[in-house]
Structures are given as C-alpha cells and as structure tokens.
Write a protein that holds these residues in place. Structure first.
Motif, PDB file in Angstrom:
ATOM      1  N   MET A   1       0.850  -1.205   0.000  1.00  0.00           N
ATOM      2  CA  MET A   1       0.000   0.000   0.000  1.00  0.00           C
ATOM      3  C   MET A   1       0.878   1.245   0.000  1.00  0.00           C
ATOM      4  SD  MET A   1      -2.886   1.205   2.805  1.00  0.00           S
ATOM      5  CE  MET A   1      -3.989  -0.145   2.402  1.00  0.00           C
ATOM      6  N   PRO A   2       0.542   2.281  -0.807  1.00  0.00           N
ATOM      7  CA  PRO A   2       1.344   3.513  -0.829  1.00  0.00           C
ATOM      8  C   PRO A   2       1.366   4.194   0.538  1.00  0.00           C
ATOM      9  CG  PRO A   2      -0.216   3.426  -2.672  1.00  0.00           C
ATOM     10  CD  PRO A   2      -0.584   2.314  -1.740  1.00  0.00           C
ATOM     11  N   ASP A   3       2.383   5.029   0.760  1.00  0.00           N
ATOM     12  CA  ASP A   3       2.482   5.759   2.025  1.00  0.00           C
ATOM     13  C   ASP A   3       1.292   6.680   2.250  1.00  0.00           C
ATOM     14  OD1 ASP A   3       4.852   4.557   2.609  1.00  0.00           O
ATOM     15  OD2 ASP A   3       6.094   6.184   1.851  1.00  0.00           O
ATOM     16  N   VAL A   4       0.832   7.316   1.161  1.00  0.00           N
ATOM     17  CA  VAL A   4      -0.296   8.239   1.243  1.00  0.00           C
ATOM     18  C   VAL A   4      -1.306   7.858   0.164  1.00  0.00           C
ATOM     19  CG1 VAL A   4      -1.056  10.634   1.127  1.00  0.00           C
ATOM     20  CG2 VAL A   4       1.189  10.090   2.084  1.00  0.00           C
ATOM     21  N   THR A   5      -2.563   7.647   0.560  1.00  0.00           N
ATOM     22  CA  THR A   5      -3.606   7.258  -0.378  1.00  0.00           C
ATOM     23  C   THR A   5      -4.797   8.189  -0.218  1.00  0.00           C
ATOM     24  OG1 THR A   5      -2.921   4.946  -0.075  1.00  0.00           O
ATOM     25  CG2 THR A   5      -4.979   5.330  -1.247  1.00  0.00           C
ATOM     26  N   PHE A   6      -5.385   8.597  -1.339  1.00  0.00           N
ATOM     27  CA  PHE A   6      -6.564   9.463  -1.322  1.00  0.00           C
ATOM     28  C   PHE A   6      -7.775   8.673  -1.834  1.00  0.00           C
ATOM     29  CE2 PHE A   6      -2.991  12.330  -1.531  1.00  0.00           C
ATOM     30  CZ  PHE A   6      -3.347  13.357  -0.677  1.00  0.00           C
ATOM     31  N   TYR A   7      -8.953   8.993  -1.280  1.00  0.00           N
ATOM     32  CA  TYR A   7     -10.185   8.317  -1.669  1.00  0.00           C
ATOM     33  C   TYR A   7     -11.260   9.356  -1.954  1.00  0.00           C
ATOM     34  CZ  TYR A   7      -7.802   4.444   0.685  1.00  0.00           C
ATOM     35  OH  TYR A   7      -6.880   3.517   1.081  1.00  0.00           O
ATOM     36  N   ARG A   8     -12.055   9.093  -2.994  1.00  0.00           N
ATOM     37  CA  ARG A   8     -13.135  10.016  -3.372  1.00  0.00           C
ATOM     38  C   ARG A   8     -14.277   9.221  -3.994  1.00  0.00           C
ATOM     39  NH1 ARG A   8      -8.391  11.394  -5.446  1.00  0.00           N
ATOM     40  NH2 ARG A   8      -7.241  13.102  -4.474  1.00  0.00           N
ATOM     41  N   ASN A   9     -15.426   9.867  -4.102  1.00  0.00           N
ATOM     42  CA  ASN A   9     -16.563   9.319  -4.820  1.00  0.00           C
ATOM     43  C   ASN A   9     -17.057  10.424  -5.748  1.00  0.00           C
ATOM     44  OD1 ASN A   9     -19.539   8.815  -5.335  1.00  0.00           O
ATOM     45  ND2 ASN A   9     -19.052   6.946  -4.204  1.00  0.00           N
ATOM     46  N   GLU A  10     -17.179  10.129  -7.030  1.00  0.00           N
ATOM     47  CA  GLU A  10     -17.535  11.154  -8.014  1.00  0.00           C
ATOM     48  C   GLU A  10     -18.861  11.830  -7.704  1.00  0.00           C
ATOM     49  OE1 GLU A  10     -17.405   9.639 -11.943  1.00  0.00           O
ATOM     50  OE2 GLU A  10     -15.225   9.314 -11.957  1.00  0.00           O
ATOM     51  N   ALA A  11     -19.748  11.118  -7.057  1.00  0.00           N
ATOM     52  CA  ALA A  11     -21.063  11.691  -6.735  1.00  0.00           C
ATOM     53  C   ALA A  11     -21.012  12.622  -5.535  1.00  0.00           C
ATOM     54  CB  ALA A  11     -22.065  10.570  -6.494  1.00  0.00           C
ATOM     55  N   LEU A  12     -19.874  12.644  -4.818  1.00  0.00           N
ATOM     56  CA  LEU A  12     -19.730  13.470  -3.614  1.00  0.00           C
ATOM     57  C   LEU A  12     -18.480  14.337  -3.750  1.00  0.00           C
ATOM     58  CD1 LEU A  12     -20.413  10.618  -1.015  1.00  0.00           C
ATOM     59  CD2 LEU A  12     -22.086  12.235  -1.946  1.00  0.00           C
ATOM     60  N   PRO A  13     -18.500  15.333  -4.637  1.00  0.00           N
ATOM     61  CA  PRO A  13     -17.291  16.122  -4.921  1.00  0.00           C
ATOM     62  C   PRO A  13     -16.817  16.981  -3.754  1.00  0.00           C
ATOM     63  CG  PRO A  13     -19.211  17.107  -5.973  1.00  0.00           C
ATOM     64  CD  PRO A  13     -19.648  15.773  -5.440  1.00  0.00           C
ATOM     65  N   PHE A  14     -17.634  17.114  -2.726  1.00  0.00           N
ATOM     66  CA  PHE A  14     -17.279  17.936  -1.564  1.00  0.00           C
ATOM     67  C   PHE A  14     -16.432  17.181  -0.548  1.00  0.00           C
ATOM     68  CE2 PHE A  14     -21.398  15.898  -1.007  1.00  0.00           C
ATOM     69  CZ  PHE A  14     -21.185  15.161   0.152  1.00  0.00           C
ATOM     70  N   LEU A  15     -16.205  15.888  -0.770  1.00  0.00           N
ATOM     71  CA  LEU A  15     -15.551  15.051   0.236  1.00  0.00           C
ATOM     72  C   LEU A  15     -14.312  14.366  -0.322  1.00  0.00           C
ATOM     73  CD1 LEU A  15     -15.633  13.719   3.084  1.00  0.00           C
ATOM     74  CD2 LEU A  15     -17.050  11.911   2.068  1.00  0.00           C
ATOM     75  N   GLU A  16     -13.230  14.420   0.455  1.00  0.00           N
ATOM     76  CA  GLU A  16     -12.017  13.688   0.115  1.00  0.00           C
ATOM     77  C   GLU A  16     -11.476  13.058   1.397  1.00  0.00           C
ATOM     78  OE1 GLU A  16      -8.529  14.915  -2.696  1.00  0.00           O
ATOM     79  OE2 GLU A  16      -7.966  15.637  -0.711  1.00  0.00           O
ATOM     80  N   ALA A  17     -10.950  11.848   1.268  1.00  0.00           N
ATOM     81  CA  ALA A  17     -10.346  11.168   2.414  1.00  0.00           C
ATOM     82  C   ALA A  17      -8.891  10.883   2.114  1.00  0.00           C
ATOM     83  CB  ALA A  17     -11.086   9.871   2.727  1.00  0.00           C
TER      84      ALA A  17
END
Length: 269
Positions: free
Chosen positions: A1-17
C-alpha cells in the motif's frame, strides 16, 4: 500500500479522504480550504495550531476549520498512521442560519465524545474506501458531524485572540494575497494595501498568522494546484499558472505541504 492514499466518490465532490502510513513525515505549517477531521490510528504527535502546541495520542480525533494554520510533528521512532477527512464548506450551505451558527467543530474532544466520534469517522472512512453508495457515505458523514458538534464541556475549542486593529491589517494583507497569489507580490504592494510600514506589517502579520506573507502565498498556490490537478491538467502548466516557474521547486513545495508529489496526487484521481 502507498504511504499516502486518497479516496473520493464522483457523486460526492465535496468530500475527500486521506490515509497516511508514513512513519517519519512531519507536516510544516499549512492550512486547508476545507474542514479537516483526522484520527490518529498509530503513534503520537505534537500538534501545533494557531500558536499553541498540544500532545495528541493514538485514538484521538483532531480537527481544523477552513484556513486554520496548523502543523503536526509525530514522535520519532514510532509507527505513525492516521486518516483524514476533508469536507468542503459548500456542503454545509444547506443548513439554516441557526444551524450554521452552531457549527463549531472542536479542536480536540472530551474522552467519551472522542470514543463515539472515533466510531463514526471509521464508518465514514470504511464506506468511502469500499466504494459504498453515495447515500451510505453521506449518511455516515452526517452522523459524524452531528456527533462532533454536540456540546461537551470537556472539548477543547479553537481560540481566537486577535486585537481588532491588528486584525484589520492582517485581513487586508490576506485579502490582497488571495487576490494575487499567482503573481509576484512585493512588500511594497502589501505596504500600500495595508497603509502601514513594511516593518510593522511583517511584525503583526507573523505574530497573528504565524507565517511570513510569502509562505502564506505558497499555501494558497498549492491548494489551488490541488484543485487543478483534479481536472487532469498538465503539471507543468499548473506550476506556471500558480506562479512556480521552476517545476522542481513546485514539486518540492507541493510534497512538503500535501505529503506526496503532484504526479502521485494526480494519479489518485
């Protein structure tokens, strides 16, 4: 697994993890344009926020409102893992004014409330990372925010302590930098805008912002670059657009603030 990973959902553009597994990475002073809510899964950190330092242990939640300057310095020689949610302020626009006035997400939570909110942030993160339906993700997020803003006398709130006169000058300087962040800004520009000498300007700005103006400008540049990278634009083009005529300098600055390179961040979309 990478050191830093980002997660998103196209239907929820206001949120990033974001999930970080780096054990030797410290974040310099920076801010986000979103509400940021994090949970330390492993290790401990010294968290600097707006002039004060707090020791934050494993299992604690920590949060910052938009544009709040902060930094994290994890203990050396220990595993350092955390997760972070970034919520764009636009998401809260559906709230009534009375609800907006009560939207105070504390810096650190009291013990019982922290335990409950830890469950909620883990549920939200799990829903987002396993690509659940948008309604399930957003419902989990609402549950988290409602738990965070519930009143608790043991919470540690963010402090505001600027004097009115100094605040006026700092506000003028910040507004100018926001409007011209991609340009070459001089102290003469800021001196003219604020109507005070550059010597007084630097003293009060660093006192209340905890950063010199050029460092604040770089933070604005990098935050703008992040939003442009989401559009799959050329890294070189973005670097020039935000005022970095040396792409290597842009990449190094981006990595120091975001925790990964522009190329890796762009690939996460």
């Amino acid at each position: 697994m990478p050191d830093v990973t980002f997660y998103r959902n196209e239907a929820l553009p206001f949120l990033e993890a974001k999930r970080c597994l780096k054990s030797d990475f410290a974040y310099q002073k920076h801010f986000h344009e979103e509400y940021s809510i994090g949970l330390i899964d492993e290790g401990e950190t010294n968290a600097w926020c707006d002039g004060t330092m707090h020791y934050v242990e494993r299992g604690r939640l920590i949060s910052f409102p938009p544009m709040m300057l902060h930094a994290c310095y994890p203990d050396t020689g220990v595993e350092w893992k955390y997760k972070m949610l970034f919520i764009h302020p636009n998401w809260f626009q559906g709230l009534k004014q009375r609800e907006l006035d009560q939207l105070h997400i504390p810096f650190l939570l009291g013990e019982g409330k922290n335990k409950a909110c830890r469950v909620h942030i883990n549920r939200t993160m799990e829903a987002l990372t396993r690509t659940s339906s948008p309604i399930e993700i957003e419902t989990a997020l609402i549950d988290l925010v409602q738990a965070l803003v519930s009143q608790n006398t043991s919470d540690l709130e963010h402090e505001t302590h600027q004097g009115k006169q100094d605040q006026k000058y700092v506000k003028l300087i910040k507004e100018y930098i926001h409007a011209h962040f991609s340009e070459q800004i001089t102290l003469e520009n800021l001196e003219t805008e604020a109507g005070i000498s550059r010597f007084h300007l630097i003293r009060i700005y660093k006192r209340w912002s905890h950063l010199p103006p050029h460092a604040y400008q770089n933070l604005l540049r990098i935050n703008h670059a992040k939003s442009e990278l989401m559009k799959k634009r050329s890294i070189a083009e973005i670097a020039v657009e935000v005022g970095f005529y040396d792409q290597s300098h842009f990449a190094k600055t981006f990595d120091k603030i975001v925790g990964t390179t522009p190329h890796k961040y762009a690939l996460s979309f």
